[in-house]
Motif scaffolding. Structure first.
Motif, PDB file in Angstrom:
ATOM      1  N   ASP A 115      32.096  34.748  44.169  1.00 39.51           N
ATOM      2  CA  ASP A 115      31.936  35.891  43.262  1.00 39.51           C
ATOM      3  C   ASP A 115      33.020  36.928  43.503  1.00 39.51           C
ATOM      4  N   ALA A 116      33.234  37.275  44.779  1.00 44.12           N
ATOM      5  CA  ALA A 116      34.223  38.294  45.123  1.00 44.12           C
ATOM      6  C   ALA A 116      35.633  37.868  44.716  1.00 44.12           C
ATOM      7  N   ALA A 117      35.966  36.600  44.920  1.00 42.18           N
ATOM      8  CA  ALA A 117      37.288  36.095  44.540  1.00 42.18           C
ATOM      9  C   ALA A 117      37.484  36.147  43.025  1.00 42.18           C
ATOM     10  N   ILE A 118      36.448  35.784  42.284  1.00 45.01           N
ATOM     11  CA  ILE A 118      36.539  35.808  40.824  1.00 45.01           C
ATOM     12  C   ILE A 118      36.676  37.236  40.320  1.00 45.01           C
ATOM     13  N   VAL A 119      35.851  38.140  40.817  1.00 49.23           N
ATOM     14  CA  VAL A 119      35.916  39.542  40.389  1.00 49.23           C
ATOM     15  C   VAL A 119      37.299  40.117  40.696  1.00 49.23           C
ATOM     16  N   ALA A 120      37.835  39.827  41.881  1.00 51.58           N
ATOM     17  CA  ALA A 120      39.172  40.320  42.238  1.00 51.58           C
ATOM     18  C   ALA A 120      40.227  39.767  41.281  1.00 51.58           C
ATOM     19  N   ALA A 121      40.145  38.477  40.975  1.00 50.59           N
ATOM     20  CA  ALA A 121      41.116  37.867  40.057  1.00 50.59           C
ATOM     21  C   ALA A 121      40.972  38.423  38.642  1.00 50.59           C
ATOM     22  N   MET A 122      39.741  38.716  38.217  1.00 52.72           N
ATOM     23  CA  MET A 122      39.518  39.258  36.878  1.00 52.72           C
ATOM     24  C   MET A 122      40.212  40.612  36.704  1.00 52.72           C
TER      25      MET A 122
END
Length: 164
Positions: A115-122
């Protein structure tokens, strides 16, 4: 890039959960943010890019905050088709390929780190695409534009910040 009209976002919010009172926190490019005080939760949400291909569901992506459960930035994808039972689900974003888990027509990050990786990439990518195989074995993908996603996620986080 075609702008999303407010009525479309409000209709999408109705798809995302049962009919409950929601507070609109704002519209930000392709994304909108809402607070659902009855649960309580807050979320940023957007429709996938339109397609002329067959769809079983109206696809959307959301990033949710559930303050009483201690959940922050949980990523969820409602995909356009029912997934194959053993489907490999992959999110492509900002040059990364991130594996997802899911079933039916839904996909999520594998864990909180995902989740954290996706949010950061978004926050820095222009678009994201989820690819998988449907229940008939056909490959498909759904794409989301990320204009406004960071601001919508921030609005959702702030919208639930005071709820304990």
């Amino acid at each position: 890039m075609k702008p999303v009209v407010p009525a479309a976002i409000l209709a999408l919010a109705a798809l995302a959960s049962p009919a409950l009172a929601r507070d609109a926190l704002g519209m930000f490019g392709e994304w909108a943010a809402f607070r659902d005080p009855a649960v309580p939760r807050c979320y940023a949400i957007a429709k996938a890019a339109p397609s002329t291909l067959q769809r079983d569901y109206q696809p959307y992506a959301d990033v949710a905050y559930w303050p009483r459960q201690g959940v922050r930035g949980q990523v969820h994808f409602r995909l356009s088709r029912k997934l194959a039972a053993d489907a490999k689900i992959t999110l492509s974003i900002g040059g990364q390929k991130i594996p997802l888990t899911g079933g039916g027509g839904d996909a999520w990050a594998v864990d909180k780190r995902g989740d954290a990786a996706i949010v950061a990439a978004m926050r820095s990518a222009r678009e994201m695409t989820v690819s998988a195989r449907d229940a008939r074995g056909r490959g498909f993908s759904n794409t989301w534009q990320l204009a406004g996603a960071a601001t919508a996620m921030d609005a959702a986080a702030v919208g639930c910040a005071a709820i304990r």
